[in-house]
Design an enzyme around this catalytic site. Structure first.
Site, short mmCIF file in Angstrom:
data_model
loop_
_atom_site.label_atom_id
_atom_site.label_comp_id
_atom_site.label_asym_id
_atom_site.label_seq_id
_atom_site.Cartn_x
_atom_site.Cartn_y
_atom_site.Cartn_z
N SER A 142 0.86 -1.19 0.00
CA SER A 142 0.00 0.00 0.00
C SER A 142 0.90 1.24 0.00
O SER A 142 1.88 1.30 0.72
CB SER A 142 -0.87 -0.01 1.25
OG SER A 142 -1.23 1.30 1.58
N HIS A 144 -0.84 -1.00 -4.33
CA HIS A 144 -2.19 -0.71 -3.81
C HIS A 144 -2.28 0.79 -3.49
O HIS A 144 -1.53 1.30 -2.67
CB HIS A 144 -2.41 -1.56 -2.56
CG HIS A 144 -3.74 -1.41 -1.92
ND1 HIS A 144 -4.87 -2.07 -2.37
CD2 HIS A 144 -4.15 -0.67 -0.86
CE1 HIS A 144 -5.90 -1.76 -1.60
NE2 HIS A 144 -5.49 -0.90 -0.67
N ASP A 151 -4.28 3.75 -2.01
CA ASP A 151 -5.38 4.08 -1.11
C ASP A 151 -5.85 5.50 -1.37
O ASP A 151 -5.14 6.46 -1.11
CB ASP A 151 -4.92 3.93 0.35
CG ASP A 151 -4.86 2.48 0.77
OD1 ASP A 151 -5.85 1.76 0.55
OD2 ASP A 151 -3.82 2.05 1.31
N MET A 205 -8.45 8.38 -0.45
CA MET A 205 -9.36 8.80 0.64
C MET A 205 -9.80 10.24 0.42
O MET A 205 -9.00 11.08 0.01
CB MET A 205 -8.62 8.70 1.98
CG MET A 205 -8.04 7.33 2.26
SD MET A 205 -7.32 7.25 3.88
CE MET A 205 -6.48 5.67 3.80
N HIS A 248 -7.94 1.53 -4.51
CA HIS A 248 -8.92 1.27 -3.46
C HIS A 248 -9.57 2.61 -3.12
O HIS A 248 -8.96 3.44 -2.45
CB HIS A 248 -8.19 0.66 -2.25
CG HIS A 248 -9.03 0.47 -1.03
ND1 HIS A 248 -8.47 0.21 0.20
CD2 HIS A 248 -10.37 0.49 -0.85
CE1 HIS A 248 -9.44 0.09 1.09
NE2 HIS A 248 -10.60 0.26 0.48
N MET A 262 -11.73 4.84 -1.18
CA MET A 262 -12.46 5.06 0.08
C MET A 262 -13.10 6.44 -0.02
O MET A 262 -12.73 7.38 0.69
CB MET A 262 -11.49 4.96 1.26
CG MET A 262 -11.08 3.53 1.55
SD MET A 262 -9.63 3.42 2.60
CE MET A 262 -8.35 3.46 1.36
N MET A 321 -11.58 -5.77 4.42
CA MET A 321 -10.80 -4.89 5.29
C MET A 321 -10.59 -5.59 6.63
O MET A 321 -11.54 -6.04 7.26
CB MET A 321 -11.55 -3.57 5.56
CG MET A 321 -11.65 -2.60 4.42
SD MET A 321 -10.09 -1.94 3.78
CE MET A 321 -9.27 -1.30 5.21
N GLY A 348 -8.99 4.03 6.62
CA GLY A 348 -8.62 5.42 6.89
C GLY A 348 -7.17 5.60 7.27
O GLY A 348 -6.56 6.62 6.93
N PHE A 349 -6.59 4.63 7.95
CA PHE A 349 -5.21 4.81 8.43
C PHE A 349 -4.43 3.50 8.34
O PHE A 349 -5.00 2.42 8.51
CB PHE A 349 -5.22 5.30 9.89
CG PHE A 349 -5.91 6.63 10.04
CD1 PHE A 349 -5.23 7.81 9.81
CD2 PHE A 349 -7.27 6.68 10.35
CE1 PHE A 349 -5.88 9.04 9.91
CE2 PHE A 349 -7.93 7.89 10.44
CZ PHE A 349 -7.24 9.08 10.22
N GLY A 350 -3.13 3.65 8.12
CA GLY A 350 -2.24 2.50 8.15
C GLY A 350 -1.81 2.24 9.58
O GLY A 350 -2.14 3.00 10.50
N GLY A 351 -1.09 1.16 9.78
CA GLY A 351 -0.48 0.87 11.08
C GLY A 351 -1.44 0.40 12.16
O GLY A 351 -1.10 0.43 13.34
N ASP A 409 -6.71 -6.48 3.53
CA ASP A 409 -6.07 -5.17 3.64
C ASP A 409 -6.16 -4.65 5.07
O ASP A 409 -7.24 -4.40 5.57
CB ASP A 409 -6.80 -4.22 2.67
CG ASP A 409 -6.18 -2.83 2.62
OD1 ASP A 409 -5.10 -2.63 3.19
OD2 ASP A 409 -6.80 -1.96 1.99
N GLY A 410 -4.97 -4.51 5.69
CA GLY A 410 -4.92 -3.91 7.02
C GLY A 410 -4.25 -4.81 8.03
O GLY A 410 -4.70 -5.92 8.28
N GLY A 429 0.99 -2.33 4.11
CA GLY A 429 1.56 -0.97 4.12
C GLY A 429 2.79 -0.93 5.00
O GLY A 429 3.92 -1.16 4.54
C1 DX5 Z 1 -6.40 1.53 5.27
C2 DX5 Z 1 -5.86 1.16 3.93
C3 DX5 Z 1 -4.79 0.12 3.94
C4 DX5 Z 1 -3.59 0.47 4.77
C5 DX5 Z 1 -2.78 -0.75 5.08
O1 DX5 Z 1 -7.52 2.32 5.09
O2 DX5 Z 1 -6.87 0.67 3.10
O3 DX5 Z 1 -4.40 -0.20 2.61
O4 DX5 Z 1 -2.79 1.37 4.14
O5 DX5 Z 1 -1.76 -0.35 5.90
P1 DX5 Z 1 -1.17 -1.32 7.01
O6 DX5 Z 1 -0.61 -2.48 6.29
O7 DX5 Z 1 -0.14 -0.48 7.70
O8 DX5 Z 1 -2.31 -1.70 7.91
ZN ZN Z 2 -6.41 -0.12 1.05
#
Ligand code: DX5
Ligand code: ZN
Length: 230
Positions: free
Chosen positions: A18, A42, A44, A46, A73, A75, A144, A149-152, A178-179, A200
């Protein structure tokens, strides 16, 4: 007693980093590092509305130079307004959220008309029933495993039962997860039936991203199914 043989699922494992953790100021140089050992990227997208975060739009996607397919993707609310723009910008697949679209079937058709692969996303709390009538028309389903909305964030194992159901009922469907994907959670996801792994933080923030991807691929090798033989 029935004899059992072990058969590999024919779906190949796809590793898709991602871009959420990428250096957006230097995207092309940055992606060049990952390109040799990854399958897709990928993207993302938003809108600060469907999810409480902003990232990038079709103008930035159009500037991405890579040999790898771009897996977009979305969102975003009202995705129908932007499907063509993302396709023109170079998307290979476009995945929308069922809650974000007022006319889901029309949007799926719109995606397909552009030549992109069409996907629908299930948020962690969205039941499979919400998309069941669209499943025969989809190229892929994105499950999902964190809130969008956020990574990590931390992987939510409770979503795996949806992956299992999908794989059991749609053996040829591409199932993307994903996630919170890392070496350990990838194993759980693949065993449940996922074949596209989005990661990600685990890849992009790793000191050795190539090794991180190798670990994900190793999880993919456990992609075995047991089948009863007559
Ligand atoms: C979250 C995204 C994911 C995210 C994954 O809304 O859709 O693609 O970036 O990040 P990690 O792998 O850090 O959870
Ligand atoms: Zn994603």
């Amino acid at each position: 007693m029935a004899k059992f043989s072990v058969k590999r699922i024919r779906k190949p494992i796809i590793i898709a980093p991602s871009l959420l953790g990428a250096d957006y100021g230097n995207l092309n140089e940055y992606l060049k590092k990952f390109e040799p050992f990854c399958d897709w990227f990928h993207v993302d997208v938003m809108d600060g509305n469907f999810v409480p975060n902003f990232t990038l739009g079709p103008v930035v996607v159009a500037g991405i130079k890579t040999k790898r397919p771009l897996d977009c993707h979305l969102m975003i609310n009202s995705p129908h307004l932007y499907i063509e723009a993302f396709a023109k910008a170079g998307a290979a697949s476009i995945t929308i959220h069922v809650e974000a679209s007022k006319h889901v079937m029309a949007d799926i058709e719109k995606i397909k008309k552009t030549g992109c692969r069409a996907g629908l996303t299930l948020n962690p709390e969205t039941p499979v029933e919400k998309i069941s009538k669209f499943l025969p028309h989809l190229d892929m389903v994105l499950v999902m495993s964190v809130r969008p909305g956020f990574g990590g964030q931390k992987f939510m194992p409770q979503v795996l039962k949806k992956v299992r159901w999908l794989r059991q009922h749609y053996p040829n469907l591409d199932i993307e997860i994903d996630g919170g994907i890392d070496g350990k959670t990838a194993l759980l996801a693949v065993k449940a039936g996922a074949n596209i792994l989005v990661a990600g933080s685990y890849i992009l923030k790793n000191k050795n991203p190539r090794k991180a991807v190798e670990k994900l691929r190793a999880a993919g090798k456990t992609n075995l199914q047991t089948k009863a033989c007559p």
